[in-house]
Design an enzyme around this catalytic site. Structure first.
Site, mmCIF file in Angstrom:
data_model
loop_
_atom_site.group_PDB
_atom_site.id
_atom_site.type_symbol
_atom_site.label_atom_id
_atom_site.label_comp_id
_atom_site.label_asym_id
_atom_site.label_seq_id
_atom_site.Cartn_x
_atom_site.Cartn_y
_atom_site.Cartn_z
ATOM 1 C CD GLU B 50 -2.816 0.900 2.578
ATOM 2 O OE1 GLU B 50 -2.614 -0.064 3.354
ATOM 3 O OE2 GLU B 50 -3.764 1.699 2.711
ATOM 4 C CE LYS B 146 -7.357 1.330 3.013
ATOM 5 N NZ LYS B 146 -6.182 1.619 3.874
ATOM 6 C CB CYS B 182 -5.003 -2.097 3.288
ATOM 7 S SG CYS B 182 -4.344 -2.487 4.937
#
EC number: 6.3.5.1
Lengths: 612, 612
Positions: B50, B146, B182
């Site tokens: 990430e 994200k 994530c």
């Protein structure tokens, strides 16, 4: 909903009080005390600041279930106490921390999804909400959960709260009163817009809006725009007081539906601001409930009967303060509340004869009175003669406790044991002073104040564990050029009142020096403070990048030098050493508690102080 | 979308690398280096952690427009560089900071409402997104933002990012690859669920998942549940390395659509983990795009042609570490990266002969090698004879640089100048040591390590600016009972390898003492460490209230005592004095920058160190 028409009157009080984080019992007592004052003044409705019962910001205390439950209990207890004290007939709006386990289940869409997170990491268990309740007749009549949760700058509300979706409207003496909280005001089309569509006669807004220079210039036009959107008057009650690095300035105000300023409280003091409203219910012919936009409007009738007609009194509108006076009062209140809320009897600091410590001395005496202030001159072999004389002059003008401890014997002892030169030798002197001052702090219970200003802090022109040592740094956010401006203003203020000027003119006039080496001047190591502060304002406060800084006309060499100093000093400013985290909660970014915090699991209302 | 069928093969590499916050140029070079390794190993797709290019967490750097623009430039430059280096045929997934001004306008629903906020306070200007891009053939082929932004514990992503709403699926050699990041994995019904409904052959997941004891036990079952939801294999690449108080442990892994563990990387080291996948496209007969749930699925075809069939190699599955070894390696990596990423040549600390400093000494030598480690014995009039002997033994076993400086002359000089008694006199000794060590730090460029453990930090059993002084505290999150356990484990580990035990047995066995007063023992002031650590675990780590603590069977007297100590010590732990905020950005909660941070406006790739 029944139609209503004709004007009704209400006397509304804004209780601009100074709450304490974690002190549920003390804050409830404060509400009773001020509700009594307001009732004595004939108020029908009293509005308190945001999160009145818990204090603001309570940071990670919000996530502690025992605290949230205690907040819910404190709210229902407070409603009962108000009624017992004969105040049940007054409507009281207080802020509190709402929690599912205390208040029945939260609406399903307010509970954050747990996903597959392990139980211990589950954020916001119990769906904590930043809430306000209207208390009346011993009961909690309505509860509102803040819809817009600020999560920028100093705010972290997305960490703590789930947003509300209901807008409660309470009919009080025939007037429909909508509840909102703080940030809700800053969003166009937010709850004020929903209130405008629903049809209400008044919006109340408890706030915890921290001070910033000239922020008061933003508040009035903002509230005026929201009043237009709500098509109703707004009563804005702000918190006052210091909480760690934040200071809340009050500045509560009321505006009419047309945006006219009706009343305004002074900044930086507790104050009961009363305003007599004549609410023309005919302005709002239609009154809706149910789903409006993203919110659900609920209506509760508490009393249809208007209050008996009374002669409105003129409300007070406080005069705005000048910029230096505003800053001075912010610094005085921030310092006083840090010391008093942490239960410290007195303060100590190094009084060098320079402008920074002379300013901190004057602030301390204004905040605490001379008898709680201890200045210590710590001359070294490099101190000029005028330094001690100026320090003595400062102490004499202010009447504070003063003593002198030459540092040569300690410095000599260190230098006989280890070989130190250059910056290491300069820092040694500052650390010997820090050690001496902390010794006095520990021995006598004084809190040590650091006297560093923002310009020094920014570029790291100070010694870690030396002059940077201290439990509070009153002028940490004051750039050096503003230090001088404040000193001149404070002396002028004294002159105008025929009082002794608190700050020696010599401390203001002489060129700044750390006096850690022979003939040393700040200008040997730094650009001029005018240049430095201008770059700091753009780089630190406005977060501009290199290209933008150059566009704004700063000298490229100065910019390059200052940016490098600021970036490297970032390392030094974090005095609280990080250490590798291996557990669920280390003492670091995963556990964020206020320094000033009166919550104790064992003793929710302790009054004793915390010693550094 | 064209239907696809039949199995295709892919060799996927997870590049578990140690990035540096702010070092865009260095991180891009790291990507090229590891992509080259992966290509050399025959990989068709390489996944990096990430926010690869910016490092993680970049905190308030994210809000700096110049930094966000530099991140966008670094991404397109990287795509070009990879192609120039002959790596254009490999698909590379890297994390970066996306920003409207660099990447075309963000979708309208991703831009936060400005409301009436003043321009300077406008959060998330430019709609920063925590993003991942798939690079191929010199181009940025797909970008993913994200969706689920963690904002609890150590995470503040709601402060920094706007959530994504698009799920890009890229067809690579005939296989449909979905991008996620994530936290998306931790949410049931999140992007993995959307991918499952859309129909994909593989999900890639770049991560920055910080280490916590036994967290690896959670990861595999989690990824297995998401693979079931996505109906596809998941390739999970985690960051490795230390960043201030966080340490990322790696532990990258791949599971099949059925949840079978295919490959797993070791913890705490950089590692290239390769897995050969056979993707049965027949499992997913239907392939959808457009709106699915709250997301919009987009599809891009990069290459339909499957890779030539190859013989799959067995992938490696790392053995799990024992609990003490896992913690030890976390501490070693956290320390090493803090020192090296901040450009410090060496460390210094007080070596007292006690267990805490003996453990820090062993950790330091494991992290940095003996030649970068300097221990200083600082005996006082209260030091027992065994203290100096044990300190010397520790130094001898480890081969570190060792010196002795008795503190009596400095302590005497202070005591001749000011009257100090009781705790003030005890603290004086600790502060003289702190001043001496900081003098050595400044003179020689060592970073000072604080040797305090979590139990001491929790209850404030340490001296501010004394033993608490230091730029890094390696065992700050290690409770005392674990300090002993780690010491015994490390010695056993050495014995098993026929090496010298690094920690003197006497340091482990003797009763702990601060040795600041005659015959002083920790047990005079504190409950037993077994009791203390048990209460700390429940009160600090699990945030339980008084009632719950008693339910769990802790001794009420111990609980009352420990809670009071922990609450009061909160004041002391904040060594960086707060000061009243008056400006847009004070150096406080409104300006949050990493200590370890290589971003410089002037010199984005500087390598020089920051001195405390």
């Amino acid at each position: 909903m029944n139609g209503v028409s004709g004007p009704v009157q209400l006397r509304v009080a804004m209780a601009q009080v100074d709450t304490r984080v974690g002190d549920l019992e003390g804050n409830a007592a404060l509400v009773v005390e001020w509700a009594e004052k307001a009732a004595g003044d004939g108020a029908h409705l009293v509005v308190f600041p945001e999160m009145t019962l818990t204090g603001y910001p309570a940071e990670d205390l919000v996530l502690r279930e025992s605290f949230a439950q205690a907040s819910e209990r404190a709210l229902t207890d407070l409603a009962a106490t108000l009624a017992e004290r004969g105040l049940g007939g007054v409507a009281v709006v207080v802020g509190y921390l709402a929690h599912t386990h205390g208040a029945g289940p939260a609406p399903v869409d307010q509970v954050p999804a747990d996903g597959d997170r392990p139980g211990d990491a589950n954020p916001r268990r119990g769906a904590p909400r930043n809430a306000a309740a209207l208390l009346h007749g011993g009961e909690v009549v309505a509860r509102y959960a803040k819809r817009h949760l600020p999560n920028y700058g100093v705010f972290d509300e997305a960490r703590y709260f789930v947003p509300g979706t209901e807008l409660p409207v309470v009919r009080l003496h025939g007037a429909d009163v909508a509840l909102t909280i703080c940030e809700d005001l800053w969003v166009e089309g937010g709850p004020c817009g929903v209130a405008g569509q629903a049809g209400v006669d008044l919006v109340v807004s408890p706030n915890a809006s921290p001070y910033e220079r000239a922020k008061d210039d933003l508040r009035l036009p903002l509230v005026q725009r929201r009043a237009a959107e709500a098509r109703a008057p707004i009563v804005y009650c702000n918190l006052v007081g210091g909480q760690d690095e934040l200071v809340f300035d009050g500045d509560s105000l009321a505006v009419s539906a047309d945006g006219e300023l009706l009343a305004r409280a002074p900044q930086f003091v507790e104050h009961l601001l009363c305003v007599d409203l004549v609410l023309d219910r005919g302005r709002v012919p239609e009154r809706r409930e149910g789903r409006i936009g993203p919110m659900t409007v609920t209506r509760t009738v508490l009393s249809e009967e208007p209050v008996a007609a009374f002669e409105p009194r003129p409300a007070s509108v406080a005069e705005p303060l000048s910029d230096p006076e505003e800053v001075w009062r912010a610094l005085v209140l921030g310092l006083r509340d840090f010391i008093d809320k942490n239960g410290m009897p007195s303060v100590v600091f190094g009084l060098s004869g320079g402008i920074d410590s002379a300013l901190v001395a004057a602030l301390s005496v204004d905040a605490l009175g001379a008898d709680r202030v201890h200045g210590v001159a710590l001359p070294s072999r490099y101190s000029s003669e005028h330094s001690l004389a100026d320090a003595e002059d400062s102490a004499r003008r202010l009447g504070l406790h003063f003593s002198t401890v030459p540092i040569a014997p300690m410095v000599d002892a260190f230098e006989s044991s280890v070989e130190l030169s250059g910056t290491a030798a300069e820092n040694l002197q500052a650390r010997v002073r820090g050690t001496l001052l902390m010794g006095l702090s520990n021995q006598h219970g004084h809190l040590l104040l650091a006297t560093s200003n923002k310009s020094e802090v920014a570029v790291g022109y100070s010694t870690l564990y030396g002059d940077a040592a201290g439990g509070f740094a009153p002028i940490k956010d004051v750039p050096k050029t503003l230090v001088w401006e404040l000193a001149r203003w404070r002396n002028r203020y004294a002159r105008e009142r025929g009082e002794t000027e608190p700050i020696p003119q010599n401390s203001i006039d002489k060129p700044p020096s750390a006096e850690l080496a022979p003939g040393q001047k700040d200008s040997d190591s730094l650009p001029s403070y005018e240049e430095l502060d201008a770059v700091i304002a753009d780089y630190v406060d406005r977060d501009l990048g290199m290209a933008q800084l150059l566009e704004r006309g700063h000298d490229p060499a100065v910019v390059a030098r200052v940016l490098r100093l600021v970036d490297v000093a970032e390392f030094k400013r974090r005095q609280s050493a990080p250490g590798t985290k291996i557990s669920l909660k280390a003492f670091g970014r995963d556990r964020r508690l206020p320094v000033t915090n009166r919550w104790r699991e064992s003793l929710p209302s302790v009054r004793e102080g915390a010693q550094a």
